[in-house]
Enzyme design. Structure first.
Site, PDB file in Angstrom:
ATOM      1  N   CYS A 139       0.831  -1.203   0.000  1.00 29.75           N
ATOM      2  CA  CYS A 139       0.000   0.000   0.000  1.00 29.75           C
ATOM      3  C   CYS A 139       0.865   1.253   0.000  1.00 29.75           C
ATOM      4  O   CYS A 139       1.341   1.693   1.051  1.00 29.75           O
ATOM      5  CB  CYS A 139      -0.935  -0.010   1.200  1.00 29.75           C
ATOM      6  SG  CYS A 139      -1.935   1.481   1.281  1.00 29.75           S
ATOM      7  N   CYS A 142      -0.476   4.118   2.117  1.00 27.38           N
ATOM      8  CA  CYS A 142      -0.278   3.992   3.570  1.00 27.38           C
ATOM      9  C   CYS A 142       1.180   4.231   3.941  1.00 27.38           C
ATOM     10  O   CYS A 142       1.465   4.851   4.961  1.00 27.38           O
ATOM     11  CB  CYS A 142      -0.622   2.590   4.068  1.00 27.38           C
ATOM     12  SG  CYS A 142      -2.017   1.838   3.292  1.00 27.38           S
ATOM     13  N   ASP A 143       2.106   3.699   3.156  1.00 31.28           N
ATOM     14  CA  ASP A 143       3.501   3.624   3.605  1.00 31.28           C
ATOM     15  C   ASP A 143       4.476   4.504   2.820  1.00 31.28           C
ATOM     16  O   ASP A 143       5.643   4.624   3.208  1.00 31.28           O
ATOM     17  CB  ASP A 143       3.979   2.163   3.535  1.00 31.28           C
ATOM     18  CG  ASP A 143       3.137   1.266   4.443  1.00 31.28           C
ATOM     19  OD1 ASP A 143       2.715   1.754   5.507  1.00 31.28           O
ATOM     20  OD2 ASP A 143       2.891   0.106   4.077  1.00 31.28           O
TER      21      ASP A 143
END
Ligand code: NDP
Length: 314
Positions: A139, A142-143
């Protein structure tokens, strides 16, 4: 001893666009649905950046914000949401389908709408698994932030990979896209966007052999298949964006699944072979897989559940 069963009218499993839409319709039809939100309430849109293609949001909307709106709308009409995950189902009694959750709860329902969606697929490399969460991620949204100012790689040539590569290109110095064949699967507009981004380097006909590093990602060893040439890219982040697998393993004993785990539903319907059990969203859709189509089938499932109950004299 006979089990005491007091079946609910409608139980919805999953809290993505399909689940919430089913809940909105079922609640408005006075079915007093219970929605079991599962391990990732909000579903895949919670790990999505901006959604630009959902009708009604001309300026786009952030995925988590959109799911918050879906949730509020479902609750407004009386949906009861339980933040638990279904661990087991038993569809042997058509009058009362049994659902067990990780919260130790057992529920029975006359109709069940399964909207469990899909999860990210992995390449299956030992090094990918070992370094997961230490530089390996599925992701980018997200990261990606953890890799700002660094060089990263992303595997995949679909719309997700293009979208995430583009997102990463704004944070990272360079993004290597590793595409296994000589062509993208992505839509032309997405492909053009990555091709026109100067710090995205596209490697076609390329296989990932190994993610390097012990405690953190220190590089990736790739094979340019057409030239038979191995190479190490000096990346500190490795993203995988190669599609998704439907979250349907727990249904295997009861419903017919195809070889990839998608549930078979009747043509033009969300009904399964089990009376009173319906499936909507990515758990049954391998073709479109969009938030709007998931919402559409969630609506269909609730209408079909309502009709099924009406035929039983509900
Ligand atoms: P897709 O299935 O569309 O693409 C998967 C990509 O990963 C393909 O390039 C595929 O290669 C590659 N791949 C699969 N397995 C491997 C492997 N083992 N090793 C290397 N590469 C691999 O998945 P997406 O998640 O990209 O998209 C899913 C759906 O969501 C699509 O319908 C897409 O259009 C949609 N979507 C739309 C967006 C938008 O409109 N904004 C954004 C994101 C997704 P190959 O082609 O060779 O099989």
């Amino acid at each position: 001893m006979t089990e005491f069963k007091n079946p609910e009218s409608c139980l919805i499993i999953g809290a993505g666009p399909a689940g919430y839409t089913a809940a909105i319709y079922a609640a408005r039809a006075a079915l007093q649905p219970i929605l079991l939100a599962g391990p990732q309430p909000g579903g895949q849109l919670m790990i999505t950046n901006e959604v630009e293609n959902y009708p009604g949001f001309p300026e786009g909307i952030m995925g988590p914000e959109m799911m918050e709106l879906f949730r509020k709308q479902a609750e407004r009409f009386g949906t009861r949401i339980l933040y638990e995950t279904v661990t087991e189902v038993d569809f042997s009694d058509p009058k009362a389908h049994k659902i067990t959750t990780d919260g130790g709860r057992t529920l029975w329902a006359q109709t069940v709408i399964v909207c469990t969606g899909a999860s990210a697929k992995w390449l299956g490399l030992e090094s990918e698994q070992r370094l997961n969460g230490r530089g390996v991620s599925a992701c980018a949204v997200c990261d990606g932030f953890f890799f700002r100012g660094q060089e990263v790689a992303i595997v995949g040539g679909g719309d997700t990979a293009c979208e995430e590569a583009h997102y990463l290109s704004k944070l990272c110095t360079r993004v290597h896209m590793l595409v296994r064949s000589d062509k993208f699967r992505a839509s032309k507009i997405m492909e053009q966007r990555v091709r026109n981004t100067p710090n995205i380097v596209i490697h076609t006909n390329t296989e990932t052999l190994e993610v390097l590093g012990q405690e953190a990602v220190e590089g990736v060893r790739i094979l340019h298949k057409d030239r038979g040439e191995e190479r190490i890219l000096p990346v500190t982040g490795f993203f995988v964006a190669i599609g998704h697998k439907p979250n349907t393993d727990f249904l295997k004993p009861w419903l017919r699944l195809d070889e990839n785990g998608y549930v078979f539903t009747r043509p033009d319907s969300t009904a399964t072979d089990v009376p009173g059990v319906f499936v909507a969203g990515d758990a049954q859709d391998k073709v479109y897989r969009q938030a709007v189509t998931a919402a559409g089938t969630g609506c269909m499932a609730a209408l079909e559940a309502e009709r099924y109950l009406a035929a039983l004299g509900h």
